[in-house]
Write a protein that holds these residues in place. Structure first.
Motif, PDB file in Angstrom:
ATOM      1  N   ASN A  82       0.837  -1.309  -0.133  1.00 52.74           N
ATOM      2  CA  ASN A  82       0.062  -0.054   0.029  1.00 52.74           C
ATOM      3  C   ASN A  82       0.937   1.048   0.092  1.00 52.74           C
ATOM      4  O   ASN A  82       0.605   2.016  -0.706  1.00 52.74           O
TER       5      ASN A  82
ATOM      6  N   THR B  66       3.888   1.668  -1.296  1.00 50.88           N
ATOM      7  CA  THR B  66       4.515   1.753  -2.192  1.00 50.88           C
ATOM      8  C   THR B  66       3.647   2.160  -3.297  1.00 50.88           C
ATOM      9  O   THR B  66       4.054   3.203  -4.078  1.00 50.88           O
ATOM     10  N   THR B  67       2.526   1.630  -3.302  1.00 57.35           N
ATOM     11  CA  THR B  67       1.659   2.155  -4.300  1.00 57.35           C
ATOM     12  C   THR B  67       1.186   3.674  -4.135  1.00 57.35           C
ATOM     13  O   THR B  67       1.291   4.440  -4.992  1.00 57.35           O
TER      14      THR B  67
ATOM     15  N   THR C  95       9.656  -0.935  -9.873  1.00 54.84           N
ATOM     16  CA  THR C  95       8.507  -1.468  -9.035  1.00 54.84           C
ATOM     17  C   THR C  95       9.005  -2.359  -7.837  1.00 54.84           C
ATOM     18  O   THR C  95       8.850  -2.068  -6.649  1.00 54.84           O
TER      19      THR C  95
ATOM     20  N   PHE D 161       3.406   2.560 -11.264  1.00 52.79           N
ATOM     21  CA  PHE D 161       1.896   2.630 -10.679  1.00 52.79           C
ATOM     22  C   PHE D 161       0.778   1.949 -11.249  1.00 52.79           C
ATOM     23  O   PHE D 161       0.191   1.072 -10.192  1.00 52.79           O
TER      24      PHE D 161
ATOM     25  N   LEU E  65       1.474  -1.816  -9.929  1.00 48.39           N
ATOM     26  CA  LEU E  65       1.620  -2.202  -8.726  1.00 48.39           C
ATOM     27  C   LEU E  65       0.004  -2.148  -8.091  1.00 48.39           C
ATOM     28  O   LEU E  65      -0.280  -2.976  -7.369  1.00 48.39           O
ATOM     29  N   ALA E  66      -0.865  -1.414  -8.818  1.00 50.77           N
ATOM     30  CA  ALA E  66      -2.231  -0.912  -8.297  1.00 50.77           C
ATOM     31  C   ALA E  66      -2.852  -2.472  -8.187  1.00 50.77           C
ATOM     32  O   ALA E  66      -3.499  -2.773  -6.919  1.00 50.77           O
TER      33      ALA E  66
ATOM     34  N   THR F 107      -1.720  -4.797  -5.272  1.00 53.13           N
ATOM     35  CA  THR F 107      -2.475  -4.127  -4.197  1.00 53.13           C
ATOM     36  C   THR F 107      -3.721  -4.831  -3.633  1.00 53.13           C
ATOM     37  O   THR F 107      -3.893  -5.314  -2.727  1.00 53.13           O
TER      38      THR F 107
END
Length: 286
Positions: free
Chosen positions: A16, A18-19, A59, A172, A175-176, A179
């Motif tokens: 979370n 990192t996002t 990432t 982003f 990774l979203a 997450t």
């Protein structure tokens, strides 16, 4: 870095965090393009495909760093990350054909030995934190090697700032969904309040950490475009010293004499490596 560490100690969700960092970086990049502060690049599908591996390792590198910061002291994470030159030499030899001199190889011994000495005497040591920091070394150095290969192509429409901005946006979007599938969205006001956390404090520290994270990495790319990789490496060595010393003072981290000696040996090895790399003959142009 201190703000990120403080958030991770009360909010142990590194994916979370990192996002959020990539989301803030993406917002900054889009704002700069929209306002004309940064000229929007004309990017082809082939270029995006070439940048994708960079975004993936970028990432992973940031995620592993945050995972380590959530498990061990800031000073210990950066002591382990002093081993970056070891992986830089290894990966450059494997993928760029840049073979180091025997003296450069020997300079890696105090780095490895110093990190090992600091690790065995580290009060906050645990394998999750140690392995996450080591994985961060591998992924970040992979990013640097891949970036160097891409930069050598000298694409006129893509400067280093735009390259980093595109990597941030791609990171982003990479990774979203991860997450959502793993930790779930934990940064909502409802969840933070139910966990008994100070909403304003968590948001403020998270946003400051994200802004500093993006600014530091963007400036790092800008410096890399203006100086040699060796000079950049020396600067990183100085950064490690500053981060380790300030984090020990700021967080009052207990440091044993053996741990201090190990950290000092590792950092001295990094500086020696940088100086020997400066003296290494440059490969002749084909």
């Amino acid at each position: 870095m201190p703000f990120c560490f403080l958030v991770l100690k009360v909010f142990p969700y590194p994916i979370n965090i990192t996002t959020v960092q990539f989301a803030v970086g993406t917002t900054i990049s889009l704002f700069m393009w929209a306002t004309g502060i940064l000229k929007r690049p004309k990017i082809s599908g082939a270029q995006l495909l070439a940048i994708l591996p960079l975004a993936i390792v970028h990432t992973m590198g940031n995620l592993f760093t945050n995972m380590s910061l959530g498990k061990v002291a800031v000073s210990f994470t950066h002591t382990i990350k002093a081993m970056e030159p070891f992986f830089s030499v290894l990966l450059s030899a494997m993928f760029l054909g840049e073979l180091p001199t025997p003296w450069v190889v020997l300079s890696l011994l105090p780095i490895v030995g110093g990190v090992a000495l600091a690790s065995i005497s580290e009060a906050s040591f645990n394998w999750a934190g140690f392995l996450s920091a080591m994985a961060s070394n591998v992924t970040f150095q992979s990013r640097n090697v891949l970036s160097k290969k891409l930069m050598l192509k000298k694409e006129a429409s893509l400067d280093n700032i735009n390259l980093f901005s595109i990597i941030t946006v791609m990171s982003f979007f990479l990774l979203a969904p991860v997450t959502l599938l793993t930790e779930g969205v934990k940064v909502t006001p409802t969840y933070l309040q139910s966990a008994g956390l100070n909403l304003q404090q968590v948001y403020t520290r998270s946003l400051i950490a994200a802004f500093c994270f993006h600014a530091y990495q963007q400036v790092s790319y800008m410096i890399l475009a203006r100086v040699s990789p060796v000079t950049h490496s020396v600067g990183n060595c100085v950064k490690r010293v500053v981060v380790i010393v300030t984090s020990v003072l700021f967080f009052k981290t207990p440091v044993s004499p053996i741990n201090s000696i190990g950290t000092a040996i590792a950092l001295a090895g990094v500086f020696l490596y940088s100086q020997l790399k400066r003296l290494q003959p440059k490969p002749k142009a084909a």
